[in-house]
Scaffold this motif. Structure first.
Motif, PDB file in Angstrom:
ATOM      1  N   ASP A 125       0.828  -1.209   0.000  1.00  0.00           N
ATOM      2  CA  ASP A 125       0.000   0.000   0.000  1.00  0.00           C
ATOM      3  C   ASP A 125       0.865   1.262   0.000  1.00  0.00           C
ATOM      4  O   ASP A 125       0.544   2.256  -0.668  1.00  0.00           O
ATOM      5  CB  ASP A 125      -0.919  -0.003   1.222  1.00  0.00           C
ATOM      6  N   ALA A 180       0.957   4.085  -2.840  1.00  0.00           N
ATOM      7  CA  ALA A 180       0.716   5.490  -2.532  1.00  0.00           C
ATOM      8  C   ALA A 180       1.861   6.372  -3.016  1.00  0.00           C
ATOM      9  O   ALA A 180       1.637   7.504  -3.467  1.00  0.00           O
ATOM     10  CB  ALA A 180       0.519   5.670  -1.023  1.00  0.00           C
ATOM     11  N   GLY A 225      -0.691  14.080  -2.429  1.00  0.00           N
ATOM     12  CA  GLY A 225      -1.045  12.864  -1.715  1.00  0.00           C
ATOM     13  C   GLY A 225      -0.537  12.889  -0.282  1.00  0.00           C
ATOM     14  O   GLY A 225      -0.014  13.894   0.199  1.00  0.00           O
ATOM     15  N   LEU A 262       2.373   8.529   5.924  1.00  0.00           N
ATOM     16  CA  LEU A 262       2.546   7.125   5.550  1.00  0.00           C
ATOM     17  C   LEU A 262       3.279   6.344   6.644  1.00  0.00           C
ATOM     18  O   LEU A 262       2.917   5.201   6.950  1.00  0.00           O
ATOM     19  CB  LEU A 262       3.308   7.032   4.230  1.00  0.00           C
TER      20      LEU A 262
END
Length: 783
Positions: A423, A427, A438, A444
Motif C-alpha cells: 500500500d 501510494a 497525496g 505514511l
C-alpha cells in the motif's frame, strides 16, 4: 450519781460534747455516713483504743466515770447528766419509730414461718408415704420383669420355629421362582438375587436328599440362564449399560472372570471402533489430483464435542465398569484395560491431530481454545480412571495446536506487513493530479507503524486466550513456561521483529530480481525511519507488553534481550539509509555522467549559460532535502564562512588561485598545475565518499553530494577538453558551488571536490585558459 454522770458527760466526751445541734443535745453520727466519709483526721491519728470514748468500740463505763469525777466540776456533771437524758429519750423515740414501721413485716414473717413449719411437717409425712409406695412398686416390678423375660424367651423360641418353617418353605419354592424369573422375558436380576440367598443354605444341607434335589434343579435353571446371557453378550447392539449388566450377572453366576474380561473388552472395543470410524468419516479425504484439501464439514468445536460425548465418555464408562466388575478378580488385573485404552486413545489423538491440521486459516481462536479446553477436561476425567491412557500425548497435542496457531499468526503478521508495504509503494507511485498532493511521508510512516503495532496487539490478545484462567490446560507446565517464552515472546514477537528488520534490510542488501522493479528511494527512507523508531521505543514497548501478558518464569529458558533487537533494528536502519544515499547519489551521478560523456568538450563554443543538467542537479538535491527533512532532524552543520555563496571558483583550487599564488600567470607561460595539485593533496583533508551517514538530514545530503561530485570528477578525468570546455566546467562548478554548499554539513567538502573537478579539467585541457571570475559570476547569476 446523776450529777456525776452529767459532769462526766461534759468533760470526758468528745470535743463536741457541749455543742449540741437543734435541741442542744449531742447525737452520734449515723453509721452509713460515717462509713462513707470515713473517720476524721483526729480519729485517724488515734492509733491506740480509748476506753473513755463513749462512742468508741472500746468504751469502759468505770474508766469513763472515774475520769469524769476526777476532771469535771459539779456544773459540768449536771450539764452532762441532762445531755445524756436527752440522748436516751431520743434513742427511745427512734427505736419506737423503727418498731412501728416494721411491725407489720415482723407479724407477716412470723405467720409465714409458722405456715412453713406446718407445710414442712406435712411434706415429711407425704415423703414417708411415698417411700413406702416405692418399695411396694419395686417389689411388683421385679415380679413383672421376671414374667416378661419368661414370655420373651418363649416368644423367641416360637419366632425361631416360625422363621425356620418360612425358610424351609422358601427353599422349597426356590426352583419355581427361579424358573419363572429366569425364563426368557423374565427378571434375571431377581432370579440371581434369589439364587444367591439360597445358595449357601443349599450347599450346607446338600447331604440331605431333599435339599440336594432342590440344589440340582436350581443349578440347571441357572446354567440355562448363563447360556442365554452369553448369547446376549455376543450381540453387537448392546449399549454399554446393558453390556455391564450382562457381564455382572455372568460374574454372579460364577462364570470365569478371565473369559468375561476378554469378551467385555472385545464387545466394548467394537463399539468404540465404530465411534472412531464415525469421527474419521467426517474428515475430508485428501485428493492427490486436487490442489487443496476440501474444508471439513463442521468446525473444530463440534468435532471435539462429538468425540468427547461419544468416544471419550464411553471409554470413561467402560473403564469405570471394568474396574467395578473385575477389580480384584483373578486373571483380570494384568493390564489389559490399560493397553486396550492406550491403543484407542492413540487413534483418537491421531484423528484429532488430522482435524487440527485442517485449521489452516486463523479463523476464530476462541473456538479453537474452547475445543482444546473441552478435549483436555474430558481427557483429564479419563486419566483419573486410566492414568496411563496417554496423558503426555494429550498434553503434547494441545501444545502443538497452540504452537501451530502461534506460527500461523506469525505468518499472518508477515503477510500483513508486506501488504502494508504494498500500500505504501502504491501510494508513493500513484500519480498526483495538479494542485492535489497525496499523503506525505510522515503520514505514511504513522499509518504503517500504527497498523503494524495494532495488528501485533490484536494477535497478542488472541494468543492470550490460551493462557486464560478459566482454561483447564493453561495450568499445564508448558503453558506456564515454554509457551509464554519460546512460543509467544521468542517465536512470535521476537521472530516478527527480526523478520521485519531483515525484510526492510533486504531492500538494500538483496539484489533485485531480473525485471523486478527496484524499491523507490522514498520507501528506503521510510523503512529506515521505521527501523530507527523501533530501535528507539517500539521494541521496548512491545517486549514490555508481551512480558506483562505472558510473564516468563524465573527459571525458564533464556530470552532475547531487548538491546540485541534494538541493535538489529539500528543496523537495518543504517543499511537502508546508506543505500538510500547510494541510490540517490547514483541517480544524480548518472545525470552528470551522461552530461559529460555525451558532450564534445573539444569543439564546444564559448560558454554563455549554465548547462541545464546542473540546474537539474540542484533541483533534484533540493527535492531530496525536502524529502529527507520530512522524516529526519536537521542535524549539526559546521560553521559556515561569511562568503560561502560568493567564493571564487578557479580551475586551480582556492589555495592555488593565480591571483594569490601566481601573479605572473599568463596563458603563454602556464603554471605546472599537476605539481600544484599533488602538493595540494598532501595538505588537504581526505574525503571518504562512501562513509556511513548519520541519522540526520545534513549527513544524508552530504553523502549524496559527495557521490555526485566524485562521479563528476571521475568523468572529467576521462575526457579531453578545449579552452571553452574548461571554461564551461568552470561555469558549471561555480554554479554548483553557489547552491550546494548550503545542503552539506561542511562546505569545505563541496569546495574541495569542486576544486578537484576544476583541477582535473585543467589537467585534461589542451589550452587551459580560464574565464575571468567576474564573467563567471555574471553567467551564473543570469542562469
Amino acid at each position: 450519781m446523776a450529777e456525776v454522770e452529767a459532769a462526766g458527760s461534759g468533760a470526758g466526751g468528745s470535743p463536741e460534747a457541749g455543742t449540741g445541734t437543734g435541741t442542744g443535745g449531742w447525737r452520734r453520727p449515723h453509721g452509713p455516713l460515717q462509713r462513707y466519709y470515713g473517720p476524721s483526721a483526729a480519729e485517724a491519728a488515734e492509733a491506740t483504743p480509748d476506753p473513755a470514748d463513749i462512742n468508741g468500740p472500746h468504751f469502759d463505763p468505770e474508766v469513763f466515770l472515774t475520769k469524769v469525777r476526777s476532771e469535771c466540776p459539779l456544773g459540768q456533771l449536771l450539764a452532762r447528766e441532762a445531755a445524756l437524758g436527752r440522748e436516751i429519750r431520743a434513742l427511745d423515740s427512734d427505736m419506737q419509730t423503727l418498731l412501728y414501721e416494721n411491725y407489720n413485716k415482723f407479724i407477716s414473717a412470723t405467720d409465714t414461718i409458722r405456715k412453713m413449719k406446718v407445710d414442712f411437717r406435712r411434706m415429711e409425712a407425704e415423703m414417708d408415704d411415698l417411700a413406702a409406695n416405692m418399695a411396694a412398686i419395686s417389689t411388683s416390678s421385679a415380679r413383672v420383669s421376671a414374667a416378661l423375660q419368661d414370655r420373651h424367651r418363649r416368644g423367641a423360641q416360637l419366632a425361631g420355629v416360625q422363621a425356620l418353617l418360612r425358610k424351609l418353605q422358601s427353599l422349597v419354592e426356590v426352583p419355581g421362582r427361579l424358573r419363572r424369573w429366569a425364563a426368557p422375558g423374565g427378571e434375571p436380576a431377581r432370579a440371581l438375587r434369589c439364587h444367591a440367598r439360597a445358595r449357601a443354605v443349599l450347599r450346607h444341607y446338600r447331604h440331605l436328599p431333599s435339599f440336594r434335589a432342590i440344589e440340582d434343579e436350581s443349578h440347571a435353571i441357572m446354567a440355562d440362564l448363563a447360556q442365554r446371557l452369553r448369547a446376549r453378550l455376543r450381540d453387537e447392539t448392546l449399549d454399554p449399560k446393558e453390556l455391564t449388566e450382562c457381564v455382572e450377572m455372568l460374574l454372579q453366576l460364577e462364570e470365569p472372570p478371565e473369559e468375561l474380561c476378554q469378551e467385555f473388552l472385545s464387545h466394548a472395543g467394537t463399539r468404540l471402533e465404530a465411534e472412531l470410524a464415525a469421527l474419521e468419516a467426517e474428515l475430508p479425504v485428501a485428493d492427490s489430483s486436487a490442489a487443496t484439501t476440501p474444508p471439513p464439514a463442521s468446525d473444530i468445536l463440534d468435532f471435539v464435542d462429538r468425540g468427547s460425548s461419544a468416544f471419550v465418555a464411553n471409554l470413561c464408562l467402560l473403564a469405570a465398569s471394568y474396574r467395578s466388575l473385575f477389580e480384584g478378580r483373578p486373571g483380570a488385573g494384568d493390564g489389559r484395560l490399560e493397553a486396550f485404552a492406550a491403543t484407542l486413545t492413540a487413534r483418537y489423538f491421531q484423528l484429532l491431530e488430522r482435524r487440527l491440521g485442517l485449521e489452516r486459516g486463523l479463523g476464530d481462536t476462541s473456538l479453537l481454545v474452547r475445543a482444546l479446553d473441552r478435549f483436555h477436561r474430558r481427557l483429564r476425567a479419563l486419566l483419573e480412571l486410566l492414568p496411563a491412557a496417554g496423558a503426555e500425548a494429550g498434553a503434547a497435542l494441545v501444545a502443538r495446536a497452540a504452537r501451530e496457531r502461534v506460527d500461523r499468526y506469525l505468518r499472518a503478521l508477515q503477510t500483513f506487513f508486506l501488504g502494508c508495504l504494498g500500500d505504501v509503494r502504491q501510494a508513493l507511485a500513484a500519480p498526483r493530479p495538479p494542485g492535489k498532493e497525496g499523503p506525505g511521508l510522515p503520514d505514511l510512516l504513522a499509518t504503517l507503524a500504527s497498523s503494524i503495532l495494532g495488528q501485533l496487539k490484536a494477535v497478542l490478545a488472541y494468543v492470550q486466550l490460551f493462557t486464560a484462567k478459566d482454561v483447564a490446560f493453561a495450568s499445564l507446565p508448558y503453558f506456564k513456561g515454554e509457551f509464554c517464552v519460546e512460543a509467544v515472546r521468542e517465536g512470535l514477537v521476537v521472530a516478527f521483529v527480526r523478520w521485519l528488520c531483515r525484510t526492510a534490510r533486504g531492500f538494500a542488501d538483496g539484489p533485485a530480481e531480473r525485471g523486478a522493479p527496484a524499491a523507490p528511494p522514498a520507501l528506503l527512507l521510510l523503512l529506515a525511519r521505521l527501523c530507527l523508531d523501533y530501535e528507539a521505543t517500539t521494541i521496548s514497548y512491545i517486549l514490555t507488553l508481551t512480558d506483562e501478558q505472558f510473564p516468563p518464569e524465573d527459571t525458564g529458558p533464556a530470552v532475547t534481550p531487548g538491546p540485541a533487537l534494538c541493535a538489529e533494528a539500528r543496523g537495518a536502519a543504517q543499511r537502508l539509509l546508506d543505500h538510500y544515499v547510494q541510490v540517490q547519489g547514483a541517480a544524480v551521478a548518472q545525470m552528470l555522467r551522461k552530461s559529460v560523456e555525451t558532450r564534445d568538450w573539444l569543439g564546444t563554443v564559448e560558454p554563455r549559460n549554465v548547462r541545464a543538467v546542473m540546474k537539474r542537479v540542484v533541483e533534484d538535491i533540493t527535492a531530496i532535502d525536502v524529502q529527507v527533512g520530512q522524516l529526519f532532524e536537521e542535524g549539526v552543520r559546521r560553521a559556515q564562512s561569511s562568503d560561502s555563496s560568493r567564493r571564487a571558483f578557479s580551475v586551480y583550487s582556492s589555495s592555488r588561485a593565480p591571483g594569490r599564488y601566481a601573479p605572473s600567470y599568463t596563458p603563454s607561460a602556464p603554471m605546472d598545475t599537476h605539481l600544484l595539485s599533488n602538493i595540494q593533496k598532501l595538505f588537504s583533508e581526505r574525503i571518504d565518499i562512501f562513509s556511513p551517514v548519520e541519522f540526520n538530514k545534513v549527513s544524508v545530503l552530504t553523502g549524496i553530494i559527495k557521490i555526485s561530485l566524485k562521479t563528476l570528477l571521475e568523468c572529467v578525468r576521462l575526457r579531453t577538453l578545449g579552452r571553452f570546455g574548461l571554461q564551461q566546467v568552470q561555469v558549471d562548478g561555480h554554479y554548483l558551488q553557489l547552491y550546494l554548499w548550503r545542503f552539506a554539513a561542511d562546505e569545505r567538502v563541496v569546495q574541495g571536490l569542486l576544486d578537484e573537478v576544476a583541477a582535473s579539467a585543467a589537467h585534461r585541457c589542451l589550452d587551459p585558459v580560464p574565464m575571468e571570475h567576474s564573467v563567471v559570476e555574471l553567467i551564473c547569476e543570469r542562469g
